[in-house]
Structures are given as structure tokens and as C-alpha cells.
Design an enzyme around this catalytic site. Structure first.
Site, PDB file in Angstrom:
ATOM      1  N   ALA A  62      -3.204  43.455   5.387  1.00 43.81           N
ATOM      2  CA  ALA A  62      -3.652  43.330   6.634  1.00 43.81           C
ATOM      3  C   ALA A  62      -2.000  43.275   7.844  1.00 43.81           C
ATOM      4  CB  ALA A  62      -4.488  41.578   6.893  1.00 43.81           C
ATOM      5  N   GLY A 101      -5.723  43.588   2.024  1.00 47.46           N
ATOM      6  CA  GLY A 101      -7.113  44.143   2.653  1.00 47.46           C
ATOM      7  C   GLY A 101      -6.691  45.891   2.997  1.00 47.46           C
ATOM      8  N   GLU A 104      -9.092  45.585  -0.591  1.00 42.59           N
ATOM      9  CA  GLU A 104     -10.653  44.438   0.322  1.00 42.59           C
ATOM     10  C   GLU A 104     -11.116  46.183   0.668  1.00 42.59           C
ATOM     11  OE1 GLU A 104      -8.702  41.422   1.637  1.00 42.59           O
ATOM     12  OE2 GLU A 104      -9.822  40.274   1.030  1.00 42.59           O
ATOM     13  N   GLU A 124      -1.630  38.020  -1.650  1.00 43.91           N
ATOM     14  CA  GLU A 124      -1.444  37.181  -0.120  1.00 43.91           C
ATOM     15  C   GLU A 124      -0.760  36.433  -0.653  1.00 43.91           C
ATOM     16  OE1 GLU A 124      -4.305  39.327  -1.361  1.00 43.91           O
ATOM     17  OE2 GLU A 124      -5.133  40.192   0.397  1.00 43.91           O
TER      18      GLU A 124
HETATM   19  C1  3H9 Z   1      -4.301  40.234   4.060  1.00 45.15           C
HETATM   20  O1  3H9 Z   1      -4.286  41.973   3.076  1.00 45.15           O
HETATM   21  C2  3H9 Z   1      -4.932  39.387   4.225  1.00 45.15           C
HETATM   22  C3  3H9 Z   1      -6.252  39.982   3.723  1.00 45.15           C
HETATM   23  O2  3H9 Z   1      -6.788  39.942   2.898  1.00 45.15           O
HETATM   24  C4  3H9 Z   1      -7.583  39.248   4.842  1.00 45.15           C
HETATM   25  C5  3H9 Z   1      -7.538  39.531   6.346  1.00 45.15           C
HETATM   26  C6  3H9 Z   1      -8.899  39.070   6.680  1.00 45.15           C
HETATM   27  N1  3H9 Z   1       1.870  44.055   7.420  1.00 45.15           N
HETATM   28  O3  3H9 Z   1       8.778  46.038   2.567  1.00 45.15           O
HETATM   29  P1  3H9 Z   1       9.116  47.453   2.652  1.00 45.15           P
HETATM   30  C7  3H9 Z   1       6.317  46.075   7.067  1.00 45.15           C
HETATM   31  S1  3H9 Z   1      -2.211  39.883   4.045  1.00 45.15           S
HETATM   32  C8  3H9 Z   1       2.990  44.509   9.074  1.00 45.15           C
HETATM   33  O4  3H9 Z   1      10.712  47.172   3.480  1.00 45.15           O
HETATM   34  P2  3H9 Z   1       8.598  48.700   1.132  1.00 45.15           P
HETATM   35  C9  3H9 Z   1       7.469  45.310   7.344  1.00 45.15           C
HETATM   36  O5  3H9 Z   1       8.354  44.131   7.203  1.00 45.15           O
HETATM   37  C10 3H9 Z   1      -1.276  41.200   3.312  1.00 45.15           C
HETATM   38  N2  3H9 Z   1       3.789  44.832   8.014  1.00 45.15           N
HETATM   39  O6  3H9 Z   1       8.668  48.741   2.128  1.00 45.15           O
HETATM   40  C11 3H9 Z   1       8.953  46.196   7.272  1.00 45.15           C
HETATM   41  O7  3H9 Z   1       8.913  46.599   8.645  1.00 45.15           O
HETATM   42  P3  3H9 Z   1      10.493  46.847   9.250  1.00 45.15           P
HETATM   43  C12 3H9 Z   1      -1.464  41.698   2.114  1.00 45.15           C
HETATM   44  C13 3H9 Z   1       4.184  45.097   7.771  1.00 45.15           C
HETATM   45  O8  3H9 Z   1       8.643  50.418   1.042  1.00 45.15           O
HETATM   46  C14 3H9 Z   1       7.607  47.714   6.705  1.00 45.15           C
HETATM   47  O9  3H9 Z   1       6.527  47.524   6.738  1.00 45.15           O
HETATM   48  N3  3H9 Z   1      -0.324  42.626   2.141  1.00 45.15           N
HETATM   49  C15 3H9 Z   1       3.554  44.868   6.070  1.00 45.15           C
HETATM   50  O10 3H9 Z   1       9.659  48.121  -0.141  1.00 45.15           O
HETATM   51  C16 3H9 Z   1       8.624  48.811   5.536  1.00 45.15           C
HETATM   52  O11 3H9 Z   1       8.029  47.263   4.487  1.00 45.15           O
HETATM   53  C17 3H9 Z   1       1.111  42.311   0.980  1.00 45.15           C
HETATM   54  O12 3H9 Z   1       1.634  41.150   1.348  1.00 45.15           O
HETATM   55  C18 3H9 Z   1       2.567  44.207   6.453  1.00 45.15           C
HETATM   56  N4  3H9 Z   1       1.054  43.956   5.819  1.00 45.15           N
HETATM   57  O13 3H9 Z   1       7.830  47.823   0.459  1.00 45.15           O
HETATM   58  C19 3H9 Z   1       2.195  43.564   1.544  1.00 45.15           C
HETATM   59  N5  3H9 Z   1       3.866  44.932   5.119  1.00 45.15           N
HETATM   60  O14 3H9 Z   1      10.986  47.695   8.841  1.00 45.15           O
HETATM   61  C20 3H9 Z   1       2.963  43.314   2.244  1.00 45.15           C
HETATM   62  C21 3H9 Z   1       4.963  45.636   5.018  1.00 45.15           C
HETATM   63  O15 3H9 Z   1      10.030  46.674  10.873  1.00 45.15           O
HETATM   64  N6  3H9 Z   1       4.464  44.062   2.122  1.00 45.15           N
HETATM   65  N7  3H9 Z   1       5.479  46.218   6.246  1.00 45.15           N
HETATM   66  O16 3H9 Z   1      11.381  46.069   8.308  1.00 45.15           O
HETATM   67  C22 3H9 Z   1       4.833  45.084   1.203  1.00 45.15           C
HETATM   68  O17 3H9 Z   1       4.843  43.886   0.103  1.00 45.15           O
HETATM   69  C23 3H9 Z   1       5.703  46.021   0.960  1.00 45.15           C
HETATM   70  O18 3H9 Z   1       5.694  46.567   2.850  1.00 45.15           O
HETATM   71  C24 3H9 Z   1       5.558  47.785   0.375  1.00 45.15           C
HETATM   72  C25 3H9 Z   1       5.859  47.779   0.679  1.00 45.15           C
HETATM   73  C26 3H9 Z   1       5.252  47.441  -1.153  1.00 45.15           C
HETATM   74  C27 3H9 Z   1       3.926  47.256   1.009  1.00 45.15           C
END
Ligand code: 3H9
Length: 717
Positions: A62, A101, A104, A124
Site C-alpha cells: 500500500a 499489499g 496480497e 507490515e
Molecule cells: C501495506 O501494504 C498494507 C496492506 O497490507 C493493507 C492495505 C489495506 N509507500 O526504501 P527505498 C518510497 S503497508 C510509499 O529508499 P530501496 C520510499 O519512501 C506497506 N512510499 O528503496 C522512498 O521514497 P524517497 C507494506 C514508499 O530500494 C522510495 O520509495 N510494505 C513505499 O532501498 C524508495 O524506497 C512495506 O512495508 C510504500 N509502500 O527499498 C515495504 N515503499 O525516494 C516498504 C517505498 O522519496 N518499502 N517507498 O525517499 C520497503 O521496504 C523498501 O522501500 C523497498 C525498496 C524494499 C520496497
């Protein structure tokens, strides 16, 4: 622009989720998916649908920014229900990250094809949440409740091969690129159509979730009760997976939804989202010229093969960067090497590193005693004893031998970077890289810029830290930098609380109940009390005698009690097991008597508030002086380097959450009671009055060297 790109080729519709950088499922994407799915369903030429992510990744979940606001339609579980209900086969093609998500969404599709390199998981919990679009209901149906709990509670992803073995994906596509994946998904789709295969919907599967022994859930709850204390998400995750095993799918979904919303709106989730974004923002340095380029660092030298030097060497080697360690003699080198080998063996035995990876990392670490051997390295990190004279001598030598353009870094945790830089003729190449022990494990890297550190030097160490998997934060140059300067105040106030009526174990238990993994005194016993005793003795001559000073730590050291390593410190030890020691209680009482203090009971709430207010007041000064660029940087340092509970967001977030006016009033009261050491930080006083948050009070971004200017003023005081 967030879009769903639609293409069609021989009976198959391809829906490409395009929302850079991570294809998060923002409202526009969910709406786009619903529309594209409807179109594909209605088009008789479409016989199968492939959902894939644009560029290098599927979907990271998400959109975390949207979680802070009321959720907008179409709601995610409804989108997934519509996909699952399609009569045409829907295939999720996974590469890069399929997280939260994202996974999911894939689980609601009828089939999953993936590259071996994909990372699939439900992280999450790291945001104080649970998977809220069926993750807790569908994953157990695929992999069983035990493995599902393991994945959801740890938040750790698995790769494509593991996902295949677990049954999360149906097939791995050959190759490594997005084009390879698309090809694999296409072949898979045609195979499905040719075989007229009908997938069993994940939501309809019952084999793995029926007749599950309820003891599984009770076991997990009781084993983790202490670890999860104070946190909300974990218990809800267990309850949801249990519901997957006891309730029909639709009821399980409703149960998950209710628990998801309770968590989404909690202060813990808000705190963890704050840390998520603060960690990413911390690596961006305000004021650095946009065109500055990080230098590439292909080889590193470390001066010193002690605990820190060894840990830093491992951190680089683990990222594939060759390291040469320099020591004074062969024996010190051999001792250091033995510790590194032992650390790798332990990691392999624990299963946290593969044998191959450990062996490869070890081959990248070499040793030597001759500075000439490291002359060509791109970066050198000095990690010797905290003595200014020794460090200056080392930097003089480094200046003489290192090639032009090399970065000269020091791992000092307190000393003046400018004074060290002045020992060289290239202060622009000198910078602090403060690692935290154990340096191969701890994520934080507090980089410290001096007055003359060049923009290129700063950009290079910030970028390199990310490459080796660290979370970099930039600090200005002052005694103790951000982390230790604040810690000094925190520890000082805990010591004063002992004199006023608390015991070390009461202080430790109160801080632990707040969420720190360890209290102050257990931590000091573990680190060893002798080093800081030596530092205090060195400063005795220049100490301000008018300031309150607690002699308790010195008195404990005078008894030869240096902490766990000597079997006694604040506590006494049986191996690693600490127990309260009446001798220490008597010693503290005698200090109180000597000072003419009447000991009074201190409440746990007072202990926590006093310790935290000490952090916040100093943090506010650090922010106002520009030593930290943002309040979030301070939080990132405390969460990743000092055990501050992530679910409380760091000291500055905590203060804002409590209300800066409330915190200011508390500090003002302590100032009246305790005197000068508690003078409220001017910034805090100002913001408490104006009702604004920290973001209104940070020093304006300046050019590199701004902070050091502030530092020089501090040093002169
Ligand atoms: C969810 O899914 C809830 C659902 O179960 C239910 C819903 C109803 N959203 O980390 P990086 C941005 S909860 C918005 O530096 P990497 C991040 O802020 C979610 N923005 O890159 C950054 O922005 P900026 C569950 C996001 O390659 C840029 O993307 N998912 C999101 O080192 C690059 O990120 C997670 O918890 C997001 N979901 O790592 C995964 N994700 O450039 C969260 C990233 O402006 N994300 N951004 O600073 C991660 O773990 C890492 O970002 C990922 C990439 C491994 C994907």
C-alpha cells in the site's frame, strides 16, 4: 503519474502497474486496476490476464503515505475480491519486491510466476500494522499457519526459490530481467489456456488451515510475551492467523479488517511510519550542491584490528568490498583475525549467514602492518583507541601515504573532527564515520562533517553507507555528536535519580517497560565501566566544579567492579545473569548520605519522563544549533543506535506526540527543582509557546561546514 498500462497480445491482456519508484498501490492504482480488470473481463478476445509491475519491481505494498489519512475507495480488499472472482485466469508476474499489499495482490490472483531474485513478504509489522487485505487469511491457506506466522511476525521476505518451495509461487521464470519475466508469464498463460486448467482459489483452500492444534497459537504467545510487551501488532497478527484457522474466509477477512483499522489508527503505527520516512530522508543532505557526485569506493583500509575495527571490516567485506586492516604488530593482527573468524563461524552456526557468503567475506579481509600497503585504497577508516594524540599521529601518517582523492575517515565517537583534520594538509578529505558496536550488525552510521569536509567527501560516505546496508545520518561536529551528546544527559539524570532514591534495577526496569531493550545500568555493565572511568579521570582537571556531579560510577569502579566482564558492576553476575546487589544499594545510600540528601521513593513514571526529557532538551539544542538537520535525524539515530523503541518513534517524535508544551512544562519544573542543567532549550520554549512542531524550528539548511561553525562556538564556551 500513477497508471495501469494495458497491452494485449494473442489472447492475453497485460496490466502493468506503473507508479515509480516502487509501484505502491495508491488510490489511483487501485482505481486503475478495477477499471482495467473490468475491461479485460468484458473483452471476449481476452482469455487470460497478467498483472506485472513496471520497471524493476512488482509492488512494495500500500502507499504508506495514504495510511496516515482516511482510506479512499476503491478499498483494497474489494479490489482483490473482484480479481479473485474473475472467471478468466489472472497471473501475477513477480520481480523485484512483492511486499505487503503487493504480495496480497499476488495471493488474490489465480497463479503466480516469479523471477528467482524476487523478494516476497508481508513486512507490515515493521510499520506497527498487520496485512490488511487478506494477507493473514490467504497466506496461511497456502503455506500453513506456522510458516505464515513466521513470515508475518518477522516481516522478513523470502526469495523466489524459497517461495516456490513454500507454494507461494507456482513457477519460476528463467532469466533475471523484467523482459525475461514477461516472457515467462506469457508462456505460463498460454500453457494454462492450452491445458484449460482451473486454479483453486487461495481463499477456498482449507487443507492447511483445518484441524490446526490451538496450542500452536498459545505457544507463540507465551514464548514471545516478553519480547512483544508494549507492542500492539504482534498479538493482533496471531489472532488473525488463528481466525484463518477457525473462521470461514469471509468472517476471517472481516476480523482482519477490524484489527487492521485499530492498528492503522494507533500511535504505534504513526510512530513507525514516521521512522520509515525519517530513515529515508536522513540520507538526503540539505544544502549539498545538486551536481555533487559520490566517489566510487572499491577498496577500504581500516586502521586498528580491535573490536570496532574488526566489525567495520566485516561490514565492508559483507558488501563485497575488499578491506585491508593495519595494526602495529603481527600479534594484534592475528588476534583481530581470530575474532573475525569466530564471528563469522557464529553467524553460520546461527543460520544468519550462509557458509559460502562467510567464506567469501573472509577472503576479502587482509591484514598488514605497513601503511604503504594501503596507499591506493579509496577510503581509510581509523578505528583505534579514543586518544586525540594517537589519532592525530595516524592522520599525519595517512596524509603522507594515501593517494590523492582518498577519503580519510575516523570512527571517533566524541572527538573533534576539525582537530583531527588539522593534522593533515587535506582537511577537505577528512570526515567522521561513527559506527555502532557490533559494527557488522548495527544499522546506524553517524557521519560527522568537519568545517572543511568537502561536499564530495560528505556525499561519498553517505552513499557508501547505504551501499553497505547502513542507515546514514549526518551530524555536525560537537562533542559526542548527536547520539552520545544526548546520551550523556540521559545517563547523568539516571545517576542523579539513584542519588535521590531510585536503585539501578528500578531505573532499568522502568526504561525496559517503556520499551528499551535494556536499561542504562545493564547496558553500562555490558559495555564495561573502566573505559568511561578513564575518560572521566582524564577530564577531572577541567570539570566545572560548580555543576552537580554523581560520584556513583567512580565509586563502583574503585571497587574493581567493571561490569559483566569482572562478574560485578552495578549488578552482580552469575555468568551473564545479572542480579541486584545489596552492596551497590548500600554504596548508593552512602553517596546520598554524603551529599546530605534524604532519599525518597521515585515513581517509574518520573524515571522515564526525566530520562526522556533529558534526551529531548538536548535534542532541541542540537536541532537549533544545526548539529542535526531535522528532528527525524535524531529519532533515526536513537531508534537504530541506542535501542529507543521504534514503536515510540524516537525521542523527538515522542515529545511531539506528548505535546511540546507538556514536555516544556515538565522541563521547566525540573529547572526550578534541579537548577541550571535543566534550563529549557530556547527552541523548545519557543515552540511550546507557538504551538508549532519541530519542523518549524530546525536551523535553515546551509552549506557544508555550517554545523562546524556552530560547533566552534560550543567548544569556546
Ligand atoms: C501495506 O501494504 C498494507 C496492506 O497490507 C493493507 C492495505 C489495506 N509507500 O526504501 P527505498 C518510497 S503497508 C510509499 O529508499 P530501496 C520510499 O519512501 C506497506 N512510499 O528503496 C522512498 O521514497 P524517497 C507494506 C514508499 O530500494 C522510495 O520509495 N510494505 C513505499 O532501498 C524508495 O524506497 C512495506 O512495508 C510504500 N509502500 O527499498 C515495504 N515503499 O525516494 C516498504 C517505498 O522519496 N518499502 N517507498 O525517499 C520497503 O521496504 C523498501 O522501500 C523497498 C525498496 C524494499 C520496497
Amino acid at each position: 503519474m500513477a497508471t495501469i498500462d494495458e497491452t494485449f497480445d494473442s489472447n492475453v491482456a497485460y496490466l502493468t502497474i506503473n507508479n515509480p519508484p516502487v509501484n505502491a498501490l495508491a488510490t489511483a492504482i487501485r482505481a486503475g486496476l478495477v477499471a482495467a480488470i473490468r475491461k479485460a473481463a468484458e473483452n471476449p478476445a481476452v482469455k487470460a490476464i497478467v498483472i506485472i509491475g513496471a520497471d524493476k519491481t512488482f509492488v512494495a505494498g500500500a502507499d504508506i503515505r495514504e495510511l496516515g489519512k482516511p482510506l479512499q475507495r476503491p478499498f483494497f480488499p474489494d479490489v482483490l475480491a473482484a480479481i479473485e472472482a474473475l472467471t478468466k485466469p489472472v497471473i501475477a508476474a513477480l520481480h523485484g519486491n512483492a511486499l505487503g499489499g503487493g504480495l496480497e495482490l499476488a495471493l488474490a490472483c489465480h497463479y503466480r510466476v516469479a523471477l528467482a531474485s524476487v523478494k516476497v513478504g508481508l513486512p507490515e509489522v515493521t510499520l506497527g500494522l498487520l496485512p490488511g487485505a487478506g494477507g493473514t487469511q490467504r497466506l496461511p491457506r497456502l503455506v500453513g499457519p506456522a510458516k505464515a506466522l513466521d513470515m508475518i511476525l518477522s516481516g522478513k521476505p523470502v526469495d523466489g526459490r524459497a517461495a516456490l518451495l513454500l507454494g507461494i509461487v507456482d513457477e519460476l521464470a528463467e532469466g533475471t530481467t523484467g523482459a525475461d519475466l514477461l516472457q515467462g508469464a506469457q508462456t505460463f498463460a498460454h500453457k494454462m489456456l492450452a491445458e484449460r486448467r482451473r486454479a483453486t482459489l487461495v481463499s477456498a483452500r482449507q487443507d492447511k488451515v483445518s484441524a490446526v492444534d490451538p496450542a500452536l497459537f498459545e505457544d507463540i504467545r507465551s514464548k514471545n510475551a516478553a519480547k512483544w510487551r508494549g507492542q500492539l501488532a504482534q498479538e493482533s497478527i496471531v489472532a488473525c492467523v488463528e481466525a484463518a484457522c477457525t473462521l470461514p474466509f469471509a468472517e476471517g477477512m472481516a476480523f482482519e479488517r477490524e484489527r487492521f483499522f485499530a492498528l492503522k489508527d494507533s500511535s504505534q503505527c504513526k510512530a513507525m511510519r514516521h521512522v520509515f520516512f525519517a530513515e529515508r530522508e536522513a540520507s538526503k543532505v540539505p544544502g549539498l550542491p545538486a551536481d555533487v557526485k559520490a566517489r566510487s569506493v572499491r577498496s577500504v583500509a581500516i586502521i586498528g584490528a580491535g573490536t570496532m575495527g574488526g566489525g567495520i571490516a566485516m561490514a565492508f567485506a559483507n558488501a563485497g568490498i575488499p578491506v585491508t586492516q593495519i595494526e602495529l604488530g603481527a600479534e594484534a593482527l592475528a588476534n583481530g583475525r581470530a575474532i573475525i573468524e569466530n564471528n563469522y563461524a557464529t553467524s553460520v552456526a546461527r543460520g544468519s549467514m550462509s557458509r559460502d557468503k562467510a567464506a567469501k567475506a573472509l577472503t576479502l579481509i587482509k591484514g598488514g602492518t605497513n601503511y604503504a600497503d594501503i596507499a591506493d585504497c579509496d577510503l581509510v577508516v581509523e578505528a583505534v583507541f579514543e586518544s586525540m594524540d594517537i589519532k592525530k599521529a595516524i592522520f599525519r601518517k595517512l596524509d603522507a601515504v594515501m593517494k590523492p582523492g582518498a577519503i580519510l575517515a575516523t570512527n571517533t565517537s566524541t572527538l573533534d573532527i576539525d582537530e583531527i583534520a588539522a593534522a593533515t594538509k587535506r582537511p577537505e578529505a577528512v570526515i567522521g564515520t561513527h559506527f555502532f558496536s557490533p559494527a557488522n550488525v548495527m544499522k546506524l552510521q553517524e557521519n560527522v562533517r568537519g568545517a572543511h569536509s568537502s561536499a564530495e567527501t560528505i556525499a561519498s560516505v553517505m552513499s557508501l553507507a547505504k551501499k553497505i546496508g547502513k542507515i546514514p545520518v549526518l551530524s555536525g561536529n560537537c562533542e559526542g555528536f548527536i547520539g552520545n551528546r544526548m546520551l550523556y544527559n540521559y545517563v547523568r539524570e539516571c545517576d542523579f535519580l539513584l542519588e535521590e532514591g531510585a536503585t539501578p534495577w528500578q531505573v532499568d526496569n522502568a526504561l525496559k517497560a517503556f520499551g528499551f531493550p535494556m536499561g542504562v545500568y545493564l547496558m553500562r555493565d555490558l559495555a564495561g565501566l573502566d573505559v568511561s572511568w578513564r575518560v572521566r579521570k582524564g577530564r577531572e582537571a577541567t570539570r566545572d566544579m560548580s555543576e552537580r556531579y554523581s560520584p556513583i560510577a567512580d565509586r563502583i569502579c574503585e571497587l574493581g567492579r567493571f561490569g559483566q566482564k569482572t562478574g560485578a558492576g552495578y549488578y552482580r553476575y552469575d555468568g551473564r545473569t545479572a542480579s541486584p546487589d545489596p552492596k551497590i544499594e548500600a554504596l548508593i545510600e552512602s553517596v546520598s548520605r554524603d551529599q546530605g540528601r534524604t532519599r525518597k521513593p521515585v515513581s517509574d513514571e518520573d524515571i522515564v519522563m526525566r530520562a526522556l526529557c533529558a534526551l529531548v532538551n538536548e535534542g532541541a539544542k542540537i536541532l537549533e544549533e544545526g548539529i542535526a538537520s531535522r528532528a527525524g535525524d535524531i529519532d533515526v539515530i536513537y531508534v537504530n543506535g541506542y535501542g529507543f523503541p521504534r514503536y515510540r518513534g524516537g525521542p523527538m517524535f515522542f515529545a511531539e506526540h506528548e505535546g511540546l508544551a507538556t514536555i516544556h512544562a515538565h522541563i521547566q519544573r525540573l529547572y526550578l527543582e534541579q537548577g541550571q542543567l535543566w534550563k529549557p532549550a530556547p527552541l523548545l520554549a519557543r515552540l511550546a509557546k507557538s504551538g508549532e512542531g519541530w519542523s518549524a524550528g530546525a536551523a535553515s539548511p546551509g552549506s557544508p561546514g555550517r554545523n562546524t561553525g556552530v560547533h566552534q562556538a560550543i567548544v569556546k564556551q
